[in-house]
Write a protein that holds these residues in place. Structure first.
Motif, PDB file in Angstrom:
ATOM      1  N   ASP A 110       0.834  -1.204   0.000  1.00  0.00           N
ATOM      2  CA  ASP A 110       0.000   0.000   0.000  1.00  0.00           C
ATOM      3  C   ASP A 110       0.869   1.254   0.000  1.00  0.00           C
ATOM      4  OD1 ASP A 110      -2.352   1.376  -0.096  1.00  0.00           O
ATOM      5  OD2 ASP A 110      -2.983   0.919   1.950  1.00  0.00           O
ATOM      6  N   ALA A 111       0.304   2.355  -0.483  1.00  0.00           N
ATOM      7  CA  ALA A 111       1.068   3.598  -0.626  1.00  0.00           C
ATOM      8  C   ALA A 111       0.105   4.769  -0.749  1.00  0.00           C
ATOM      9  CB  ALA A 111       1.952   3.525  -1.875  1.00  0.00           C
ATOM     10  N   PRO A 112       0.604   6.005  -0.653  1.00  0.00           N
ATOM     11  CA  PRO A 112      -0.230   7.163  -0.969  1.00  0.00           C
ATOM     12  C   PRO A 112      -0.729   7.073  -2.409  1.00  0.00           C
ATOM     13  CG  PRO A 112       1.777   7.840   0.158  1.00  0.00           C
ATOM     14  CD  PRO A 112       1.950   6.393  -0.201  1.00  0.00           C
ATOM     15  N   ILE A 113      -1.817   7.757  -2.699  1.00  0.00           N
ATOM     16  CA  ILE A 113      -2.460   7.583  -4.012  1.00  0.00           C
ATOM     17  C   ILE A 113      -1.543   7.962  -5.174  1.00  0.00           C
ATOM     18  CG2 ILE A 113      -3.543   9.879  -4.070  1.00  0.00           C
ATOM     19  CD1 ILE A 113      -6.058   8.296  -5.221  1.00  0.00           C
ATOM     20  N   ILE A 157     -10.202   2.471  12.175  1.00  0.00           N
ATOM     21  CA  ILE A 157     -10.411   3.905  12.331  1.00  0.00           C
ATOM     22  C   ILE A 157      -9.761   4.663  11.170  1.00  0.00           C
ATOM     23  CG2 ILE A 157      -8.358   4.508  13.669  1.00  0.00           C
ATOM     24  CD1 ILE A 157     -12.015   5.530  14.396  1.00  0.00           C
ATOM     25  N   ALA A 158      -8.878   3.982  10.434  1.00  0.00           N
ATOM     26  CA  ALA A 158      -8.264   4.588   9.250  1.00  0.00           C
ATOM     27  C   ALA A 158      -9.307   4.995   8.218  1.00  0.00           C
ATOM     28  CB  ALA A 158      -7.276   3.620   8.611  1.00  0.00           C
ATOM     29  N   ALA A 159     -10.491   4.390   8.298  1.00  0.00           N
ATOM     30  CA  ALA A 159     -11.558   4.720   7.354  1.00  0.00           C
ATOM     31  C   ALA A 159     -12.071   6.144   7.525  1.00  0.00           C
ATOM     32  CB  ALA A 159     -12.714   3.733   7.503  1.00  0.00           C
ATOM     33  N   CYS A 160     -11.817   6.750   8.681  1.00  0.00           N
ATOM     34  CA  CYS A 160     -12.396   8.076   8.932  1.00  0.00           C
ATOM     35  C   CYS A 160     -11.411   9.090   9.503  1.00  0.00           C
ATOM     36  CB  CYS A 160     -13.622   7.959   9.826  1.00  0.00           C
ATOM     37  SG  CYS A 160     -13.405   6.986  11.310  1.00  0.00           S
ATOM     38  N   ILE A 161     -10.111   8.824   9.366  1.00  0.00           N
ATOM     39  CA  ILE A 161      -9.109   9.816   9.769  1.00  0.00           C
ATOM     40  C   ILE A 161      -8.137  10.016   8.607  1.00  0.00           C
ATOM     41  CG2 ILE A 161      -9.291   9.182  12.214  1.00  0.00           C
ATOM     42  CD1 ILE A 161      -6.566   7.768  11.893  1.00  0.00           C
ATOM     43  N   PRO A 164      -2.540   7.747   5.701  1.00  0.00           N
ATOM     44  CA  PRO A 164      -1.781   8.114   4.502  1.00  0.00           C
ATOM     45  C   PRO A 164      -1.892   7.162   3.315  1.00  0.00           C
ATOM     46  CG  PRO A 164      -0.306   7.215   6.166  1.00  0.00           C
ATOM     47  CD  PRO A 164      -1.648   7.355   6.817  1.00  0.00           C
ATOM     48  N   TYR A 165      -2.278   5.904   3.538  1.00  0.00           N
ATOM     49  CA  TYR A 165      -2.229   4.924   2.453  1.00  0.00           C
ATOM     50  C   TYR A 165      -3.624   4.686   1.878  1.00  0.00           C
ATOM     51  CZ  TYR A 165       2.338   4.243   4.540  1.00  0.00           C
ATOM     52  OH  TYR A 165       3.590   4.468   5.047  1.00  0.00           O
ATOM     53  N   VAL A 166      -3.758   4.844   0.587  1.00  0.00           N
ATOM     54  CA  VAL A 166      -5.069   4.930  -0.053  1.00  0.00           C
ATOM     55  C   VAL A 166      -5.854   3.621  -0.028  1.00  0.00           C
ATOM     56  CG1 VAL A 166      -4.110   4.479  -2.369  1.00  0.00           C
ATOM     57  CG2 VAL A 166      -6.294   5.672  -2.122  1.00  0.00           C
ATOM     58  N   THR A 167      -5.198   2.485  -0.229  1.00  0.00           N
ATOM     59  CA  THR A 167      -5.945   1.243  -0.367  1.00  0.00           C
ATOM     60  C   THR A 167      -6.524   0.779   0.960  1.00  0.00           C
ATOM     61  OG1 THR A 167      -4.204   0.670  -1.943  1.00  0.00           O
ATOM     62  CG2 THR A 167      -5.927  -0.951  -1.567  1.00  0.00           C
ATOM     63  N   TYR A 168      -5.735   0.879   2.014  1.00  0.00           N
ATOM     64  CA  TYR A 168      -6.225   0.460   3.321  1.00  0.00           C
ATOM     65  C   TYR A 168      -7.426   1.294   3.732  1.00  0.00           C
ATOM     66  CZ  TYR A 168      -6.020  -1.269   8.133  1.00  0.00           C
ATOM     67  OH  TYR A 168      -6.320  -1.858   9.326  1.00  0.00           O
TER      68      TYR A 168
END
Length: 272
Positions: A110-113, A157-161, A164-168
């Motif tokens: 995974d990575a930034p977009i 919680i990554a879904a709403c904060i 940095p990684y787009v896929t997760y």
């Protein structure tokens, strides 16, 4: 620990996907949930792509007097997912609780977009979202026939904060929406579905992949993660997630469906 025949999920059968864990100094979310469900009276089928890791979870459950069986299942292979669901029914006659504890990010590339590769996006999505969809598909078929069941999907919680990684982030947001879809379309069958959104947790998957990244020590990783948690400036543990999962699987939550329960020490409030 509950006595045999007692406990908050006594007499229930549970399938925990991702019941093993990566090596590390602490307990992973899947293992903690499998152990806690067994402590509270459930019979647990421990599924993991790493059979040895699942067997280690079974050994811990057996050492405490619980009943569990290990099975190999890669969530990206639908036939293996279907076999895990069928295995629970063959072993104990029904499937009362499905706990979906799967997810990768850095380990999947995974990575930034601006930097994400198509193969990495597909790989992480296949595990985090598609795998859960396929597991729920087969479990729901069983639960409809037996007139009820509980599904708990681990989002983040990554879904709403500002993760940095787009896929997760994208896939874990999809888990919440999928869970809501399952809840409303299966309420008539007595099936409840909820999602848990863990925050920063002290688990092997979260910690070990970050130690050494960009030269960071274990102490650096702990200090950075702890600093983002408003509640006592301390990460949660797998047992915090397991306790939430136990509650949602129990009859105490019999009127709760379609919720996204944050277990994050208030991190989303600080971020929002």
């Amino acid at each position: 620990m509950a006595q045999p025949g007692t406990g908050r999920v006594a007499g229930k059968t549970a399938l925990v996907m991702g019941a093993g864990q990566t090596p590390g100094q602490t307990t992973g979310n899947g293992r903690a949930t499998a152990v806690l469900l067994a402590r509270e009276g459930a019979k647990v089928l421990c599924a993991d792509r790493d059979l040895a890791a699942a067997e280690d979870t079974v050994k811990q459950i057996a050492a405490e007097g619980g009943e569990a069986v290990a099975i190999t299942a890669d969530v990206t292979v639908e036939d293996e997912v279907a076999a895990a669901v069928a295995g629970c029914v063959e072993q104990w006659g029904r499937l009362d609780i499905l706990h979906n504890n799967v997810g990768i990010s850095i380990a999947g590339g995974d990575a930034p977009i601006a930097d994400i590769e198509a193969d990495a996006f597909a790989r992480v999505t296949a595990v985090n979202l598609q795998g859960m969809v396929m597991t729920c598909k087969h479990a729901i078929r069983v639960m409809r026939e037996q007139d009820g069941g509980v599904i708990t999907n681990i989002s983040s919680i990554a879904a709403c904060i500002n993760y940095p990684y787009v896929t997760y982030r994208t896939s874990k947001a999809g888990v919440v929406t999928m869970t809501e879809h399952i809840a409303i379309t299966n309420a008539q069958y007595g099936i409840r579905a909820n999602a848990i959104l863990p925050g920063l947790m002290d688990t092997p998957m979260a910690i070990e992949n970050r130690v050494g990244l960009d030269g960071r020590t274990r102490e650096d990783v702990y200090a950075e993660r702890n600093s983002h948690v408003p509640l006592r400036n301390r990460m949660g543990t797998a047992w915090d997630v397991a306790n939430a999962a136990l509650f949602l699987a129990s009859d105490e939550a019999s009127f709760i469906t379609g919720v996204a329960l944050a277990v994050d020490g208030g991190q989303r409030l600080a971020a929002g």
